[in-house]
Design an enzyme around this catalytic site. Structure first.
Site, short mmCIF file in Angstrom:
data_model
loop_
_atom_site.label_atom_id
_atom_site.label_comp_id
_atom_site.label_asym_id
_atom_site.label_seq_id
_atom_site.Cartn_x
_atom_site.Cartn_y
_atom_site.Cartn_z
N HIS A 22 -27.00 83.32 123.84
CA HIS A 22 -26.24 84.02 124.88
C HIS A 22 -24.77 83.80 124.61
CE1 HIS A 22 -24.44 85.11 128.74
NE2 HIS A 22 -23.75 83.98 128.61
N ARG A 53 -19.30 87.25 120.20
CA ARG A 53 -20.21 88.40 120.33
C ARG A 53 -20.48 89.02 118.97
NH1 ARG A 53 -22.67 89.22 125.37
NH2 ARG A 53 -22.69 91.45 124.94
N ASN A 108 -33.82 86.30 122.05
CA ASN A 108 -32.83 86.70 121.05
C ASN A 108 -31.86 85.56 120.71
OD1 ASN A 108 -31.38 86.79 123.39
ND2 ASN A 108 -30.78 88.94 123.23
P1 ATP Z 1 -26.55 87.66 126.75
O1 ATP Z 1 -26.05 88.02 128.14
O2 ATP Z 1 -27.80 86.79 126.76
O3 ATP Z 1 -25.49 87.13 125.85
P2 ATP Z 1 -26.36 90.41 126.03
O4 ATP Z 1 -25.05 90.39 126.75
O5 ATP Z 1 -26.38 90.88 124.60
O6 ATP Z 1 -27.05 89.00 126.03
P3 ATP Z 1 -27.52 91.53 128.41
O7 ATP Z 1 -27.63 93.01 128.61
O8 ATP Z 1 -26.48 90.76 129.17
O9 ATP Z 1 -27.40 91.26 126.84
O10 ATP Z 1 -28.95 90.91 128.73
C1 ATP Z 1 -29.11 89.53 128.98
C2 ATP Z 1 -30.36 89.04 128.29
O11 ATP Z 1 -31.49 89.69 128.89
C3 ATP Z 1 -30.46 89.39 126.81
O12 ATP Z 1 -29.82 88.48 125.96
C4 ATP Z 1 -31.96 89.35 126.60
O13 ATP Z 1 -32.43 88.01 126.48
C5 ATP Z 1 -32.48 89.92 127.90
N1 ATP Z 1 -32.69 91.38 127.80
C6 ATP Z 1 -31.73 92.35 127.75
N2 ATP Z 1 -32.27 93.57 127.66
C7 ATP Z 1 -33.63 93.37 127.66
C8 ATP Z 1 -34.76 94.23 127.60
N3 ATP Z 1 -34.60 95.55 127.51
N4 ATP Z 1 -35.98 93.66 127.59
C9 ATP Z 1 -36.14 92.33 127.70
N5 ATP Z 1 -35.12 91.45 127.76
C10 ATP Z 1 -33.88 91.96 127.74
MG MG Z 2 -24.83 89.60 128.72
#
Ligand code: ATP
Ligand code: MG
EC number: 2.7.4.6
Length: 140
Positions: A117, A87, A114
C-alpha cells in the site's frame, strides 16, 4: 520538488512469502529512505478504519480480512516527491496492468493481495503516517 514523506505498508501476502527485504531494496534503489518501520498485526478494527474510504466497495470485507491475515510491515518513506515516487515503484493496483519491474508486477498475487500500500496524496500521507507512528518514532 520538495522532500516528502509517505506511508507504505508491506501487506500480509508479501510478509508471508518473506519478501520484505526485496521490496525494501526496491524502495531504497529508487532513492526512498525508510525513516520508520515496524512489523505489526492489524486488528479488524484498525484495518477497517484504515480502509474506511472503501467501505461501500464490494471488496471491502475481503480487503479487511486479507489485511489482517498475517503481519504487515508499516513504514514511513522519505525522499524527493516521495508520494508519487513510491506509487511508481509500487505499480498499478492490478498487477496485470503494472509496469514491468514494479513491486506489484514482480510480486503481487492478485488485485487484492497486491503486496504493498502507498499513500496517494499529501493529505492522506499525513493522516496515514499519524495513524501508525508517533513523531518520535520517525528518524530521518
Ligand atoms: P493502496 O490504497 O493499497 O495503495 P491503490 O491506491 O492502488 O492501493 P485503491 O483503489 O486505493 O488502490 O484500493 C485499495 C486496495 O483495495 C488495493 O490495494 C487492493 O488491495 C484492494 N482493491 C482495489 N480494487 C480492488 C478490486 N477491484 N478487487 C479487490 N480488491 C481491490
Ligand atoms: Mg489507495
Amino acid at each position: 520538488m520538495a522532500t516528502e514523506r509517505t506511508l507504505s505498508i508491506i501487506k500480509p501476502d508479501a510478509t508471508r512469502r518473506n519478501l520484505t527485504g526485496r521490496i525494501n531494496a526496491l524502495f531504497e534503489e529508487a532513492g526512498l529512505r525508510i525513516v520508520a518501520q515496524k512489523r505489526i498485526r492489524l486488528s479488524d478494527l484498525q484495518a477497517g478504519a484504515f480502509y474506511e474510504v472503501h467501505k461501500e466497495r464490494p471488496f471491502y470485507a475481503s480487503l479487511v480480512s486479507s489485511m489482517t491475515a498475517g503481519p504487515v510491515v508499516v513504514q514511513v518513506l522519505e525522499g524527493e516527491g516521495a508520494i508519487l515516487k513510491n506509487r511508481s515503484v509500487m505499480g498499478a493496483t492490478d498487477p496485470k496492468k503494472a509496469e514491468p519491474n514494479t513491486v506489484r508486477a514482480q510480486f503481487a498475487e492478485s488485485i487484492e493481495a497486491n503486496s504493498v500500500h502507498g499513500s496517494d496524496s499529501p493529505e492522506n500521507a499525513a493522516a496515514e503516517i499519524a495513524f501508525f507512528f508517533a513523531g518520535t518514532e520517525i528518524l530521518p
